[in-house]
Motif scaffolding. Sequence first.
Motif, mmCIF file in Angstrom:
data_model
loop_
_atom_site.group_PDB
_atom_site.id
_atom_site.type_symbol
_atom_site.label_atom_id
_atom_site.label_comp_id
_atom_site.label_asym_id
_atom_site.label_seq_id
_atom_site.Cartn_x
_atom_site.Cartn_y
_atom_site.Cartn_z
ATOM 1 N N GLU A 216 0.685 -0.908 0.058
ATOM 2 C CA GLU A 216 0.091 0.080 -0.101
ATOM 3 C C GLU A 216 0.960 1.532 0.000
ATOM 4 N N ARG A 217 0.316 2.056 -1.130
ATOM 5 C CA ARG A 217 1.186 3.188 -1.498
ATOM 6 C C ARG A 217 1.017 4.650 -1.311
ATOM 7 N N ASP A 222 1.975 5.165 -6.164
ATOM 8 C CA ASP A 222 1.699 3.545 -6.510
ATOM 9 C C ASP A 222 1.436 4.612 -8.248
#
Length: 397
Positions: A216-217, A222
């Motif tokens: 998760e960025r 992302d």
Amino acid sequence: APSWVGVIGGATAPAVSGEAPEPAGSQLARSSATARILTLDVGSDGTTSGSIHPVKLTAQQGSGNGEVKLSVGGGTPRLRKNAGSAVQRMAKAHGNWPKGVTATAKLGSWYRSHEADSAAVACAVLVDAVMRGRFLDDNVVLIGGIDSQGKVRRVREIRPRLLGVSDAEGKIIGVPLNDEGEVGDMGILQDFDALMNNQIIGLDTVDDAVALAGIERTENLDKALKLFAEIQEIAKSKDTEQLVRNAKVRERLVEIVRLAPNHLSARHLHNAGSNKPRGKLSFQGSRDALTAAAVPLGKAAGYDVPGTVLVKTPADVAQDCVFALQDLRPRLHNATLDYCDALSRYAAAFKEYSKTTNPVSARARTMKKNMDNALRELAAAAARFRKIDKARYSAGA
């Protein structure tokens, strides 16, 4: 090989899937996590390359209230000290971390003494993952030490590490931001495929590494990674050098850098696609380029240089060296010019002597004297160069 030839004295390991989080009710969010690090392989002939290795960390919850303790098996004293200090700083920043935790990272025999604390960033990321229950991306590879302020410290030989794993493809490799000079060298020396095949991201702090390594960025990071992956897909059937000159691709690279300013692959591929003259090499890039030019000459001069096979006459090898140095000199770091010029003078003198047919003639004796003088000057220049290199390494420059 003679001391003046080199002024300095792969395979990808299988990816390891992330482990499942601990059952609900455990103080620790996870009991283990795995990250990947980029190591430097040094062959018996002095050649260098890179490999990717998994590092697994396991954690146990104790009964005490002390801060998390990190143990590193198979590392160096510098790694244990700096990684441990980084974890303590992270624990204070995240005041809600569980207490009394003991975490153990296992490194294999592939982690050699020359790595110093280059696995420190990966160890810190692993501790953060188990304490906060974060899952890590199996495609992310990390490299970097950590200083007393939590900044990611540079490591030696970033370029050969990256070249050694360029065939891995699809990796996201976090490198120290202050090693960007060596990544820039890849554009100057036209290592375009290595810049394209894997996404090279600069890390300024441990927090940057944590943000990159998780599945998760941030939205911008992302999106940048996904946009670059689209270019990588196109590059599989195109010449990289020509592709980065395409106007639309260049616009996309600019967008990627806007979203992720430390996306070094995008930045330096964009630079490579411009019509501007190639820039200056870093000190280490200059050193490596000069070593590459010197090795064939050393073989031609009769020195034992393992792994080097010549198909040209000694005079032609020397002439090639002279031409290569003439091309390199405008792009070399200023601190390397003394060695470059001495090497060029020796190559020129060696070429003239190797062309003589009567070694006892007056002309041959003069050529031999000139060559011997140039060799002494070269040996002295190489000694000065090694001294500068050692000082720069000790200072972290």
